[in-house]
Design a protein around this motif. Structure first.
Motif, PDB file in Angstrom:
ATOM      1  N   GLU A 191       0.835  -1.202   0.000  1.00 47.08           N
ATOM      2  CA  GLU A 191       0.000   0.000   0.000  1.00 47.08           C
ATOM      3  C   GLU A 191       0.872   1.255   0.000  1.00 47.08           C
ATOM      4  O   GLU A 191       1.844   1.350   0.742  1.00 47.08           O
ATOM      5  N   MET A 192       0.505   2.224  -0.832  1.00 48.78           N
ATOM      6  CA  MET A 192       1.241   3.482  -0.890  1.00 48.78           C
ATOM      7  C   MET A 192       0.259   4.651  -0.817  1.00 48.78           C
ATOM      8  O   MET A 192      -0.925   4.518  -1.158  1.00 48.78           O
ATOM      9  N   VAL A 193       0.751   5.793  -0.375  1.00 49.14           N
ATOM     10  CA  VAL A 193      -0.064   6.996  -0.229  1.00 49.14           C
ATOM     11  C   VAL A 193       0.266   7.954  -1.370  1.00 49.14           C
ATOM     12  O   VAL A 193       1.430   8.297  -1.589  1.00 49.14           O
ATOM     13  N   ASP A 204      -5.073  13.052   0.229  1.00 51.12           N
ATOM     14  CA  ASP A 204      -4.286  11.829   0.092  1.00 51.12           C
ATOM     15  C   ASP A 204      -5.205  10.628  -0.104  1.00 51.12           C
ATOM     16  O   ASP A 204      -6.316  10.575   0.461  1.00 51.12           O
ATOM     17  N   VAL A 205      -4.758   9.678  -0.913  1.00 50.87           N
ATOM     18  CA  VAL A 205      -5.474   8.414  -1.093  1.00 50.87           C
ATOM     19  C   VAL A 205      -4.486   7.266  -0.903  1.00 50.87           C
ATOM     20  O   VAL A 205      -3.274   7.440  -1.063  1.00 50.87           O
ATOM     21  N   LYS A 206      -5.019   6.106  -0.551  1.00 52.27           N
ATOM     22  CA  LYS A 206      -4.190   4.914  -0.390  1.00 52.27           C
ATOM     23  C   LYS A 206      -4.510   3.931  -1.518  1.00 52.27           C
ATOM     24  O   LYS A 206      -5.673   3.635  -1.779  1.00 52.27           O
ATOM     25  N   VAL A 207      -3.467   3.461  -2.173  1.00 51.07           N
ATOM     26  CA  VAL A 207      -3.613   2.528  -3.288  1.00 51.07           C
ATOM     27  C   VAL A 207      -2.591   1.400  -3.121  1.00 51.07           C
ATOM     28  O   VAL A 207      -1.440   1.655  -2.754  1.00 51.07           O
ATOM     29  N   THR A 208      -3.032   0.186  -3.391  1.00 51.46           N
ATOM     30  CA  THR A 208      -2.114  -0.961  -3.354  1.00 51.46           C
ATOM     31  C   THR A 208      -1.865  -1.433  -4.783  1.00 51.46           C
ATOM     32  O   THR A 208      -2.771  -1.975  -5.429  1.00 51.46           O
ATOM     33  N   PRO A 209      -0.659  -1.190  -5.326  1.00 48.98           N
ATOM     34  CA  PRO A 209      -0.360  -1.627  -6.691  1.00 48.98           C
ATOM     35  C   PRO A 209      -0.476  -3.140  -6.841  1.00 48.98           C
ATOM     36  O   PRO A 209      -0.353  -3.896  -5.860  1.00 48.98           O
ATOM     37  N   ALA A 210      -0.709  -3.563  -8.063  1.00 53.14           N
ATOM     38  CA  ALA A 210      -0.781  -4.997  -8.374  1.00 53.14           C
ATOM     39  C   ALA A 210       0.386  -5.364  -9.291  1.00 53.14           C
ATOM     40  O   ALA A 210       0.883  -4.529 -10.043  1.00 53.14           O
ATOM     41  N   ARG A 211       0.816  -6.621  -9.219  1.00 48.98           N
ATOM     42  CA  ARG A 211       1.886  -7.084 -10.107  1.00 48.98           C
ATOM     43  C   ARG A 211       1.264  -7.594 -11.402  1.00 48.98           C
ATOM     44  O   ARG A 211       0.255  -8.299 -11.392  1.00 48.98           O
ATOM     45  N   ASP A 212       1.909  -7.227 -12.515  1.00 46.16           N
ATOM     46  CA  ASP A 212       1.418  -7.689 -13.800  1.00 46.16           C
ATOM     47  C   ASP A 212       2.035  -9.029 -14.171  1.00 46.16           C
ATOM     48  O   ASP A 212       2.774  -9.631 -13.368  1.00 46.16           O
ATOM     49  N   SER A 213       1.768  -9.503 -15.367  1.00 49.78           N
ATOM     50  CA  SER A 213       2.235 -10.830 -15.780  1.00 49.78           C
ATOM     51  C   SER A 213       3.753 -10.926 -15.830  1.00 49.78           C
ATOM     52  O   SER A 213       4.319 -12.017 -15.742  1.00 49.78           O
ATOM     53  N   GLY A 214       4.432  -9.789 -15.927  1.00 52.18           N
ATOM     54  CA  GLY A 214       5.889  -9.799 -15.944  1.00 52.18           C
ATOM     55  C   GLY A 214       6.496  -9.559 -14.585  1.00 52.18           C
ATOM     56  O   GLY A 214       7.724  -9.472 -14.456  1.00 52.18           O
TER      57      GLY A 214
END
Length: 427
Positions: A191-193, A204-214
């Motif tokens: 999670e990042m701000v 501010d918002v909190k978002v958790t990046p996702a991993r792609d196929s690579g």
């Protein structure tokens, strides 16, 4: 007798209804069609007309501003109605107040009058390349991220919106979309701000990046951090400040005005013109020469009324046209005028007709309806084409406005903006 009384009562009601309708129209007209602000030149009599206004009285709160309506004797109040022309005169610079009242009793509108020196600017009509650096990383839209296991997720859905500007990640300011990509990758899918500006609010918002196929970390957003294009320089004033386009630059995907950090002007060359036709606006295409040797100036603002900044000395020295006096909205008349454009390769004046003048406060970019009448320009472009926005409009030896839009169904006609609305953003 009973029938006569009924008829009289009916006529009275009809008269009262008509009077109320006229009064209601006048209130609407004063609010929408009469500007909140006028500029007049010191020691110069200015003529005005408010067509459609019924019996009203205009009061001047200051003895510095004198009013007149046909008499040579200045007054502090005058009656005006419909197409009657009245005059205004002031001998001292400053800001003053006028009050407009229906029948001399009911308040309709307060009007600010700024008394100014005569202003001059060079009408250009020159094509320029425009580069804008956005103030933050602009979100174009959100989308799915395909994961290593074949599943999909949309990490920014409902958190980020089209038109948002990402200003910082984890408290670190972002200068480019590359900065954002590095910050997302450094999050390791935790999670990042993000600091975001949405219209005029920052939060501010909190978002958790996702991993792609690579295996890379993604936010699931499309972003942009710059915009470029070709437009027309409208004017350069006596201090080297310029105005261009007559309308703001909006993002092609979101349709919203680009909020900028700064920008630059560059040399450009027009490579071709596609003539306009019914339902299909023409376009002026060209190439922008980027680099320090081709810079023409800096951009400080992108507003609804145009792009503004300062030209460099090299560009200013190349200007060959003479400065013209600025004409204010009350100086604009329906009838013949010219626009200055470089569609032929060099700046040239082409004949137009101003078909309508509109004082409406909410239509700054559509203050005039114009029609191209010049046979040479019609043969070359079909009228107004994309890229001609900003072409200066000149009438009676004064710079009065700029071309802003073309009519989709009739490329010989379009809209123009009063030059004073552009100058207000160039101070």
């Amino acid at each position: 007798m009973t029938g006569l009384r009924r008829f009289k009562k009916y006529m009275l009601k009809t008269f009262l209804a008509g009077g109320l309708a006229a009064a209601a129209f006048t209130v609407w007209y004063a609010d929408r069609m009469i500007p909140d602000h006028f500029s007049i030149v010191e020691d110069q009599v200015e003529a005005f007309r408010f067509p459609g206004l019924i019996d009203s009285t205009l009061f001047s709160e200051s003895e510095e501003v004198a009013l007149g309506n046909g008499s040579d004797i200045p007054a502090e109040e005058i009656r005006i109605t419909r197409d009657q022309t009245f005059t205004m005169y002031a001998s001292d610079k400053g800001s003053y107040q006028l009050n407009l009242k229906l029948f001399g009793i009911f308040p309709l509108k307060n009007i600010q009058v700024d008394v100014v020196d005569t202003q001059y600017a060079v009408p250009c009509g020159l094509p320029v390349g425009i580069y804008l650096k956005s103030d933050g990383v602009m979100v174009i839209g959100t989308g799915e991220v395909a994961g290593p296991d074949g599943s999909s997720s949309e990490p920014s859905l409902g958190i980020l919106q089209s038109g948002d500007y990402i200003l910082a990640a984890g408290g670190v300011p972002l200068e480019s979309k590359e900065d954002l990509i590095r910050a997302v990758e450094a999050s390791a899918a935790r999670e990042m701000v993000l600091s975001v500006r949405r219209q005029d609010q920052e939060f501010d918002v909190k978002v958790t990046p996702a991993r792609d196929s690579g295996g890379s970390c993604k936010l699931g957003v499309w972003v942009r951090d710059d915009t470029q294009g070709i437009g027309t320089m409208t004017y350069v004033d006596t201090n080297g400040r310029f105005g261009a386009l007559g309308h703001g630059i909006s993002d092609t995907d979101t349709g919203r005005l680009v909020q900028i950090q700064d920008g630059s002007l560059y040399e450009t060359a027009i490579m071709g013109i596609e003539k306009g036709s019914a339902g299909k606006p023409g376009v002026m295409s060209g190439v922008i020469y980027y680099g320090p040797g081709s810079s023409l100036g800096s951009i400080a603002a992108n507003t609804e009324e145009g792009v503004f900044g300062a030209v460099d000395a090299r560009f200013a020295d190349q200007l060959e046209a003479e400065p013209l006096e600025i004409g204010y909205k009350q100086d604009v008349r329906e009838g013949p005028a010219v626009i200055r454009s470089s569609v032929s390769g060099t700046p040239k004046d082409y004949a137009i007709e101003i078909e309508r003048v509109d004082y409406s406060a909410g239509k700054t970019g559509k203050s005039m309806v114009i029609r191209v009448t010049d046979p040479e320009l019609l043969a070359l472009t079909g009228g107004i084409v994309q890229g001609m926005s900003g072409s200066p409009i000149i009438q009676n030896g004064r710079l009065i406005g700029a071309v802003t839009h073309v009519f989709i169904q009739d490329s010989s006609r379009g809209y123009g903006i009063f030059i004073e609305h552009m100058l207000e953003n160039c101070q």
